[in-house]
Design a protein around this motif. Structure first.
Motif, PDB file in Angstrom:
ATOM      1  N   LEU A 277     -64.852 102.420 -22.522  1.00 10.16           N
ATOM      2  CA  LEU A 277     -65.311 103.782 -21.910  1.00 10.16           C
ATOM      3  C   LEU A 277     -66.693 103.860 -22.203  1.00 10.16           C
ATOM      4  CD1 LEU A 277     -64.486 106.119 -24.789  1.00 10.16           C
ATOM      5  CD2 LEU A 277     -63.809 103.771 -25.058  1.00 10.16           C
ATOM      6  N   LEU A 278     -67.415 104.843 -21.572  1.00 12.82           N
ATOM      7  CA  LEU A 278     -68.547 105.377 -22.036  1.00 12.82           C
ATOM      8  C   LEU A 278     -68.526 106.521 -23.117  1.00 12.82           C
ATOM      9  CD1 LEU A 278     -70.564 105.624 -18.449  1.00 12.82           C
ATOM     10  CD2 LEU A 278     -70.837 103.863 -20.370  1.00 12.82           C
ATOM     11  N   ASN A 279     -68.921 106.235 -24.261  1.00 14.62           N
ATOM     12  CA  ASN A 279     -69.266 107.280 -25.257  1.00 14.62           C
ATOM     13  C   ASN A 279     -70.697 108.041 -24.664  1.00 14.62           C
ATOM     14  OD1 ASN A 279     -67.250 107.805 -27.269  1.00 14.62           O
ATOM     15  ND2 ASN A 279     -67.418 105.626 -27.829  1.00 14.62           N
ATOM     16  N   VAL A 280     -71.017 108.890 -25.630  1.00  9.11           N
ATOM     17  CA  VAL A 280     -72.197 109.416 -25.389  1.00  9.11           C
ATOM     18  C   VAL A 280     -72.852 109.773 -26.709  1.00  9.11           C
ATOM     19  CG1 VAL A 280     -73.504 111.733 -24.590  1.00  9.11           C
ATOM     20  CG2 VAL A 280     -71.449 110.866 -23.352  1.00  9.11           C
ATOM     21  N   ASN A 281     -74.160 109.065 -27.032  1.00  9.94           N
ATOM     22  CA  ASN A 281     -74.742 109.323 -28.416  1.00  9.94           C
ATOM     23  C   ASN A 281     -75.198 110.815 -28.469  1.00  9.94           C
ATOM     24  OD1 ASN A 281     -77.442 109.107 -27.143  1.00  9.94           O
ATOM     25  ND2 ASN A 281     -77.519 106.925 -27.528  1.00  9.94           N
ATOM     26  N   ALA A 282     -75.769 110.701 -29.629  1.00 11.04           N
ATOM     27  CA  ALA A 282     -76.404 112.001 -30.227  1.00 11.04           C
ATOM     28  C   ALA A 282     -77.824 112.399 -29.456  1.00 11.04           C
ATOM     29  CB  ALA A 282     -77.007 111.822 -31.590  1.00 11.04           C
ATOM     30  N   TYR A 283     -78.149 111.589 -28.415  1.00  9.46           N
ATOM     31  CA  TYR A 283     -79.398 111.972 -27.876  1.00  9.46           C
ATOM     32  C   TYR A 283     -78.858 112.222 -26.281  1.00  9.46           C
ATOM     33  CZ  TYR A 283     -82.084 109.905 -31.566  1.00  9.46           C
ATOM     34  OH  TYR A 283     -82.751 109.585 -32.779  1.00  9.46           O
ATOM     35  N   GLY A 284     -77.483 112.089 -26.007  1.00  9.41           N
ATOM     36  CA  GLY A 284     -77.057 112.549 -24.796  1.00  9.41           C
ATOM     37  C   GLY A 284     -76.819 111.300 -23.829  1.00  9.41           C
ATOM     38  N   GLN A 285     -76.934 110.001 -24.545  1.00 10.06           N
ATOM     39  CA  GLN A 285     -77.159 108.888 -23.584  1.00 10.06           C
ATOM     40  C   GLN A 285     -75.909 108.043 -23.461  1.00 10.06           C
ATOM     41  OE1 GLN A 285     -80.166 107.157 -26.012  1.00 10.06           O
ATOM     42  NE2 GLN A 285     -81.986 107.655 -24.690  1.00 10.06           N
ATOM     43  N   PRO A 286     -75.287 107.353 -22.213  1.00  8.84           N
ATOM     44  CA  PRO A 286     -74.161 106.817 -22.317  1.00  8.84           C
ATOM     45  C   PRO A 286     -74.403 105.629 -23.127  1.00  8.84           C
ATOM     46  CG  PRO A 286     -75.396 106.663 -20.288  1.00  8.84           C
ATOM     47  CD  PRO A 286     -76.054 107.865 -21.008  1.00  8.84           C
ATOM     48  N   VAL A 287     -73.125 105.411 -23.790  1.00 10.17           N
ATOM     49  CA  VAL A 287     -72.913 104.186 -24.850  1.00 10.17           C
ATOM     50  C   VAL A 287     -71.632 103.308 -24.162  1.00 10.17           C
ATOM     51  CG1 VAL A 287     -72.814 103.134 -26.912  1.00 10.17           C
ATOM     52  CG2 VAL A 287     -73.992 105.382 -26.297  1.00 10.17           C
ATOM     53  N   PRO A 288     -71.785 102.061 -23.656  1.00 14.80           N
ATOM     54  CA  PRO A 288     -70.590 101.392 -23.405  1.00 14.80           C
ATOM     55  C   PRO A 288     -69.955 101.170 -24.611  1.00 14.80           C
ATOM     56  CG  PRO A 288     -72.553 100.430 -22.180  1.00 14.80           C
ATOM     57  CD  PRO A 288     -72.981 101.423 -23.216  1.00 14.80           C
ATOM     58  N   SER A 289     -68.484 101.231 -24.737  1.00 15.26           N
ATOM     59  CA  SER A 289     -67.732 100.993 -25.810  1.00 15.26           C
ATOM     60  C   SER A 289     -66.395 100.786 -25.634  1.00 15.26           C
ATOM     61  CB  SER A 289     -67.614 102.447 -26.755  1.00 15.26           C
ATOM     62  OG  SER A 289     -68.700 103.154 -26.700  1.00 15.26           O
ATOM     63  N   ALA A 290     -65.815  99.953 -26.539  1.00 15.84           N
ATOM     64  CA  ALA A 290     -64.468  99.447 -26.556  1.00 15.84           C
ATOM     65  C   ALA A 290     -63.905  99.566 -27.821  1.00 15.84           C
ATOM     66  CB  ALA A 290     -64.264  97.986 -25.886  1.00 15.84           C
ATOM     67  N   ARG A 291     -62.486  99.849 -28.011  1.00 17.69           N
ATOM     68  CA  ARG A 291     -61.796 100.238 -29.304  1.00 17.69           C
ATOM     69  C   ARG A 291     -60.221  99.913 -29.178  1.00 17.69           C
ATOM     70  NH1 ARG A 291     -60.287 106.133 -28.932  1.00 17.69           N
ATOM     71  NH2 ARG A 291     -58.617 105.766 -27.395  1.00 17.69           N
ATOM     72  N   PHE A 292     -60.016  99.817 -30.348  1.00 19.37           N
ATOM     73  CA  PHE A 292     -58.415  99.444 -30.734  1.00 19.37           C
ATOM     74  C   PHE A 292     -58.173 100.033 -32.103  1.00 19.37           C
ATOM     75  CE2 PHE A 292     -60.722  95.989 -32.582  1.00 19.37           C
ATOM     76  CZ  PHE A 292     -59.874  95.342 -33.835  1.00 19.37           C
ATOM     77  N   MET A 293     -56.970 100.270 -32.423  1.00 18.11           N
ATOM     78  CA  MET A 293     -56.567 101.017 -33.596  1.00 18.11           C
ATOM     79  C   MET A 293     -56.664  99.889 -34.623  1.00 18.11           C
ATOM     80  SD  MET A 293     -53.757 104.044 -32.713  1.00 18.11           S
ATOM     81  CE  MET A 293     -54.342 105.087 -34.131  1.00 18.11           C
ATOM     82  N   GLY A 294     -57.552  99.169 -35.014  1.00 18.38           N
ATOM     83  CA  GLY A 294     -57.467  98.242 -35.837  1.00 18.38           C
ATOM     84  C   GLY A 294     -57.097  98.664 -37.481  1.00 18.38           C
ATOM     85  N   GLY A 295     -57.690  99.724 -37.968  1.00 16.75           N
ATOM     86  CA  GLY A 295     -57.072 100.366 -39.302  1.00 16.75           C
ATOM     87  C   GLY A 295     -55.735 100.523 -39.465  1.00 16.75           C
ATOM     88  N   ARG A 296     -55.266 101.017 -38.191  1.00 16.15           N
ATOM     89  CA  ARG A 296     -53.813 101.538 -38.226  1.00 16.15           C
ATOM     90  C   ARG A 296     -53.130 100.299 -38.203  1.00 16.15           C
ATOM     91  NH1 ARG A 296     -51.578 106.067 -36.645  1.00 16.15           N
ATOM     92  NH2 ARG A 296     -53.143 106.874 -38.008  1.00 16.15           N
TER      93      ARG A 296
END
Length: 455
Positions: A277-296
């Motif tokens: 997905l694209l997250n958005v950083n504190a400056y409003g810029q798109p950040v390519p991201s990927a994730r999974f529920m590793g802690g869970r």
């Protein structure tokens, strides 16, 4: 201004920490489980218990250390609907509740395309837009009384300051509500009639106003102490690197979720079916991201059976090739449709299982970094920054330098505080890459060959 109180509400635990801005270190922390209530209309957050914990923690921490400012960071996929009296119009839905799935086909007709929002279609309540749509359709009378929709971080800053705000990092984390490339609300918000519910946009670093007088009186915090807007937790982990680190690099924020984020890399073509997905950083810029529920996933496999790992345990796993294949938590992550299995697990004990699980988390993280085109050094924040086997495998699988942050307990608090001020640089410790490097690379190659068919 020296001591910032950071209210940090994660999916599993809630924390209040005091961050010393002169050193960017946590000097005190209070913690409580974040309990989901199963009564009422649907599973929902226990806001009363959290509020009681926050007030008591602020009181205690202020007595011990003094508080000069307050800010908030929370998990995403959560919003609060308030009526004209600033009371809940509906309970705050737990994003792990599967109720929104029953309207999947209807939601498809209004949901924006991935190209507009950078937000993949996720199950249960992981798309905030799906949650709100479900609430609107299932409880139209109660929903009609809603006058304000606040992202979760901004709800708590509102409770503290009385000032309502919207903020881009919370809006831009797989919600379907935001268009990162255009920096505006998505078509879903207007189409569903939610625009008038949205509070004015403010920056995560903005001071909304002073703490409310009644809260100052209860906690002992000085009247006039500023309350800041707040930030989504994964994006809080990014803040020190946006300020102090040269791009390109990658940040891995760990907790209930393991979230890999690429800074300074070219925007890749993302696959919405693999939880990129694209997250958005504190400056409003798109950040390519990927994730999974590793802690869970770690919690599910190990429960509370954590023991000290020995060199013999590591050698046994590498020698046997014992490994875990994805996914322990189905429905999200880069292998959403695969159910986990153990391979070559003849030597499985509590400690060898712990080693193999840590290797699995490292390999899943490396895979996520590949999916988002991450480049450069890798910085690990949060609990996994202390897991040697995870770090060993991540370094071996990526063949890149891996650094750990200064706070293994809650890496988000430092970033949230840094938005307020402080010139100290965070120290970074490089993880050594020579331990069992050849064996680890062979292990990684085997794992990758086995998961290719799971895509």
């Amino acid at each position: 201004m020296k001591h910032v109180a950071v209210i940090d509400i994660g999916k599993t635990n809630a924390k209040v920490a005091i961050v010393d801005l002169s050193t960017l270190t946590e000097i005190a922390i209070r913690k409580t489980p974040n309990v989901v209530l199963d009564d009422g209309l649907y599973p929902h957050a226990d806001l009363n218990a959290l509020w009681k914990f926050i007030l008591e923690s602020l009181n205690a921490l202020n007595s011990e250390h003094g508080i000069d400012a307050i800010t908030v960071t929370t998990h995403g996929a959560t919003a609060v609907l308030l009526d004209e009296h600033s009371q809940l119009a509906l309970p705050v839905l737990d994003y792990e509740f599967n109720g929104p799935d029953e309207l999947t086909e209807h939601y498809k007709t209004v949901r924006p395309n991935f190209s507009e929002t950078g937000s993949p279609r996720l199950p249960i309540g992981l798309n905030l837009g799906a949650q709100i749509y479900w609430q609107q359709q299932k409880f139209p009378e109660a929903f009609s009384k809603a006058k304000q929709l606040l992202m979760y971080s901004q709800y708590w800053s509102y409770r503290l300051s009385g000032v309502a705000a919207s903020e881009v990092t919370s809006l831009g984390c797989h919600t379907d509500l935001w268009s990162p490339k255009l920096s505006r609300y998505s078509s879903l918000v207007e189409q569903c009639g939610w625009t008038q519910l949205m509070a004015p946009m403010r920056k995560a670093s903005d001071a909304l106003g002073p703490i409310l007088p009644e809260i100052a009186q209860f906690t002992g915090i000085s009247q006039g102490t500023p309350v800041y807007c707040g930030i989504h937790d994964s994006n809080a982990s990014l803040v020190p690197h946006l300020i102090h680190r040269d791009a390109p690099c990658a940040v891995v924020s760990t907790g209930t979720w393991v979230i890999a984020m690429a800074l300074g890399s070219k925007l890749p073509t993302l696959d919405e079916n693999r939880d990129t997905l694209l997250n958005v950083n504190a400056y409003g810029q798109p950040v390519p991201s990927a994730r999974f529920m590793g802690g869970r996933e770690y919690q599910i496999i190990m429960a509370d059976q954590i023991s000290a790992v020995t060199n013999e345990d590591v050698a046994a796993v590498l020698r046997s090739g014992m490994m875990l294949l994805p996914s322990v938590v189905e429905g999200s992550g880069p292998f959403p449709h695969s159910k986990f299995i153990w391979k070559y697990d003849a030597v499985q004990t509590t400690t060898t299982r712990q080693v193999a699980l840590s290797y699995y988390l490292g390999l899943m993280t490396a895979h996520c970094l590949d999916l988002i085109g991450a480049e450069g050094d890798i910085i690990v924040e949060g609990p996994l920054a202390t897991n040697v086997q995870f770090l060993d495998m991540l370094a071996a699988a990526t063949q890149r330098s891996v650094f750990t942050g200064t706070s293994a307990v809650t890496g988000t608090t430092i970033g949230a505080a840094l938005l307020i001020g402080g010139n100290a640089r965070l120290s970074r410790k490089q993880h050594p890459t020579h331990r069992n490097d050849a064996a680890l690379k062979n292990y990684a190659a085997t794992w990758r060959s086995l998961v290719q068919v799971m895509v």
